[in-house]
Design an enzyme around this catalytic site. Sequence first.
Site, PDB file in Angstrom:
ATOM      1  N   HIS A 197       0.837  -1.209   0.000  1.00  0.00           N
ATOM      2  CA  HIS A 197       0.000   0.000   0.000  1.00  0.00           C
ATOM      3  C   HIS A 197       0.872   1.260   0.000  1.00  0.00           C
ATOM      4  O   HIS A 197       2.038   1.254   0.410  1.00  0.00           O
ATOM      5  CB  HIS A 197      -0.945   0.010   1.209  1.00  0.00           C
ATOM      6  CG  HIS A 197      -0.255   0.153   2.528  1.00  0.00           C
ATOM      7  ND1 HIS A 197       0.286   1.341   2.977  1.00  0.00           N
ATOM      8  CD2 HIS A 197      -0.018  -0.748   3.511  1.00  0.00           C
ATOM      9  CE1 HIS A 197       0.819   1.183   4.168  1.00  0.00           C
ATOM     10  NE2 HIS A 197       0.659  -0.094   4.507  1.00  0.00           N
ATOM     11  N   GLU A 201      -1.923  -7.373   7.424  1.00  0.00           N
ATOM     12  CA  GLU A 201      -0.596  -7.125   7.971  1.00  0.00           C
ATOM     13  C   GLU A 201      -0.352  -7.950   9.234  1.00  0.00           C
ATOM     14  O   GLU A 201      -1.287  -8.392   9.906  1.00  0.00           O
ATOM     15  CB  GLU A 201      -0.426  -5.629   8.272  1.00  0.00           C
ATOM     16  CG  GLU A 201       0.935  -5.215   8.811  1.00  0.00           C
ATOM     17  CD  GLU A 201       2.133  -5.598   7.921  1.00  0.00           C
ATOM     18  OE1 GLU A 201       2.354  -6.810   7.733  1.00  0.00           O
ATOM     19  OE2 GLU A 201       2.841  -4.681   7.457  1.00  0.00           O
TER      20      GLU A 201
END
Length: 246
Positions: free
Chosen positions: A11, A111
């Site tokens: 990202h 994550e």
Amino acid sequence: MPTPRVFLVRHGETEWSLSGKHTGVTDIPLTPNGEKRVKATGRALVGEDRLIVPKQLAHIYVSPRKRAQRTFELLNFDVEDSLPWKLHGEKLPGAGQVCGARVEVTQDIREWDYGDYEGITSPEIREIRSKQGLTERWDIWRDGCVGGESPDDVTERVDRIIKEIRDKWHSPVIGKPKSGNPPPGDVLVVAHGHILRAFALRWAGKTLQDGPAFLLEAGGVGTLSYEHHNIEEPAILLGGAFVVSP
């Protein structure tokens, strides 16, 4: 036919990625500069004559975190099905890159769960561990996170999605002779720094503890594939070239 690949997209930049704070479950937006850089990446790397060819994508995995989903939006794919989330920002003007792959949100590529280390930097973590009587030489790949995930936890879920990619999307096409219009085989994964680095290590058959130190910048793109068109020989593609017609 071409050897199938996995494209890893981290990202774009956030305020916490800039400051080095560990960002797991906390969902913070991309910075304006982060959005700008992801848009530039999409223009440079996504297209019929670019690294990521939309029509060759078989499937797209995206993290459940908004920062990863917004990053996918900014790459400007024109997917046939509606996205499995509501847009997190303005839709880009103009036609996107037509892509028939389905977009799937999966917890397996979220994550690393940083637990007690969420929102703090590595130097702060080492200071905290020193006060707790733990080793100051903290290494997430070896020690994991107190109150969060261990390297074994992360390995388990990364291995699960790698197996799915190989079984479901790559095995049907790799090493097969080209006949007519072969099905697409590439896969796109949009997620986060630590989990994508763990993904690359496990793709290459390395343990998180013993593997090389891979880096992936915010908004960066990595490529994984195979040697000799053989699914038993997974490899990391260090560099590729744009496709140029003769």
